[in-house]
Design a protein around this motif. Sequence first.
Motif, PDB file in Angstrom:
ATOM      1  N   ASP A   3      79.188 -21.035  47.022  1.00 30.76           N
ATOM      2  CA  ASP A   3      79.654 -21.485  45.712  1.00 30.76           C
ATOM      3  C   ASP A   3      78.875 -22.744  45.360  1.00 30.76           C
ATOM      4  O   ASP A   3      79.096 -23.807  45.930  1.00 30.76           O
ATOM      5  CB  ASP A   3      81.151 -21.774  45.739  1.00 30.76           C
ATOM      6  N   ALA A   4      77.946 -22.616  44.422  1.00 27.80           N
ATOM      7  CA  ALA A   4      77.086 -23.749  44.068  1.00 27.80           C
ATOM      8  C   ALA A   4      77.835 -24.862  43.362  1.00 27.80           C
ATOM      9  O   ALA A   4      77.365 -26.002  43.318  1.00 27.80           O
ATOM     10  CB  ALA A   4      75.932 -23.261  43.185  1.00 27.80           C
ATOM     11  N   CYS A   5      79.011 -24.562  42.810  1.00 33.06           N
ATOM     12  CA  CYS A   5      79.779 -25.568  42.066  1.00 33.06           C
ATOM     13  C   CYS A   5      81.184 -25.725  42.650  1.00 33.06           C
ATOM     14  O   CYS A   5      82.160 -25.879  41.916  1.00 33.06           O
ATOM     15  CB  CYS A   5      79.861 -25.193  40.583  1.00 33.06           C
ATOM     16  N   ALA A   6      81.297 -25.670  43.957  1.00 35.72           N
ATOM     17  CA  ALA A   6      82.606 -25.786  44.598  1.00 35.72           C
ATOM     18  C   ALA A   6      83.194 -27.169  44.368  1.00 35.72           C
ATOM     19  O   ALA A   6      82.484 -28.178  44.390  1.00 35.72           O
ATOM     20  CB  ALA A   6      82.482 -25.511  46.090  1.00 35.72           C
ATOM     21  N   ALA A   7      84.494 -27.210  44.134  1.00 38.89           N
ATOM     22  CA  ALA A   7      85.169 -28.493  43.937  1.00 38.89           C
ATOM     23  C   ALA A   7      85.165 -29.276  45.243  1.00 38.89           C
ATOM     24  O   ALA A   7      85.365 -28.717  46.322  1.00 38.89           O
ATOM     25  CB  ALA A   7      86.589 -28.256  43.459  1.00 38.89           C
ATOM     26  N   PHE A   8      84.944 -30.585  45.144  1.00 36.50           N
ATOM     27  CA  PHE A   8      84.882 -31.431  46.329  1.00 36.50           C
ATOM     28  C   PHE A   8      85.608 -32.726  46.018  1.00 36.50           C
ATOM     29  O   PHE A   8      85.171 -33.519  45.194  1.00 36.50           O
ATOM     30  CB  PHE A   8      83.426 -31.711  46.715  1.00 36.50           C
ATOM     31  N   GLY A   9      86.777 -32.925  46.640  1.00 39.54           N
ATOM     32  CA  GLY A   9      87.588 -34.098  46.374  1.00 39.54           C
ATOM     33  C   GLY A   9      87.139 -35.315  47.157  1.00 39.54           C
ATOM     34  O   GLY A   9      86.349 -35.212  48.106  1.00 39.54           O
ATOM     35  N   THR A  10      87.648 -36.470  46.784  1.00 40.32           N
ATOM     36  CA  THR A  10      87.246 -37.722  47.433  1.00 40.32           C
ATOM     37  C   THR A  10      87.695 -37.783  48.888  1.00 40.32           C
ATOM     38  O   THR A  10      87.100 -38.496  49.696  1.00 40.32           O
ATOM     39  CB  THR A  10      87.826 -38.933  46.682  1.00 40.32           C
ATOM     40  N   ASP A  11      88.725 -37.047  49.243  1.00 36.94           N
ATOM     41  CA  ASP A  11      89.220 -37.038  50.622  1.00 36.94           C
ATOM     42  C   ASP A  11      88.718 -35.844  51.429  1.00 36.94           C
ATOM     43  O   ASP A  11      89.068 -35.694  52.599  1.00 36.94           O
ATOM     44  CB  ASP A  11      90.750 -37.042  50.640  1.00 36.94           C
ATOM     45  N   ASP A  12      87.890 -34.998  50.809  1.00 33.66           N
ATOM     46  CA  ASP A  12      87.356 -33.841  51.521  1.00 33.66           C
ATOM     47  C   ASP A  12      86.246 -34.268  52.471  1.00 33.66           C
ATOM     48  O   ASP A  12      85.552 -35.256  52.239  1.00 33.66           O
ATOM     49  CB  ASP A  12      86.806 -32.806  50.530  1.00 33.66           C
TER      50      ASP A  12
END
Length: 206
Positions: free
Chosen positions: A157-166
Amino acid sequence: MDRRDILRWIAAVTLTAPGMVRAMASHEGHAMNAAVSGRLAPSVTPFAPARHAALDRLVDLIIPGDATRGASDAGVTSFIEMMHQHWMSDEERQRCDAELDIAMAAFAIGGDPVAHLYQDTRFKAPTLRKLTVYGYYTSEIGASEELNLNLVPGSYDACAAFGTDDRAPSLNVWGISMSLAPAQVPNPKPASTPGPAPGVAKKKSA
């Protein structure tokens, strides 16, 4: 992982990380080809006690422990000693020795050693810093505790969501260059906000 077994480990993952193995083995003057051929990792003689202790302190300044264990706990000190003894060229070995001398002098002054590890905006031990980052993020602690180790990540997934705590995926570290050539431009000094490492971004929150 026992960092003294790093060469044998690298040989074992040749099929899953051929780019990293080729990158480390292809440097002229470096003694990696024998290890990749399947021989057991050679024994490593630690630095003299004072130099070993200084290196241990330096790697923990670069990547200290916080919610996850830091560089010394990950065995990075032994990893650098192994690289110094069995992989580096003579020029790289001399450069690392000089950088460790600088770190020892900074520690001897007292106070905050980070203030003495910079010349203007340039970190004075860039080779040891790069080895620390590489050794940490390819260690078991760095790859599975600090980063997220997922050997079967599924679909791309080229646009996967990535959170600040990930946590970043650890498989990305295979793209790190192992070249120890001196940088052509000075390394920027980190911002004045509190941070654990001289010249290295703060873990997780970077």
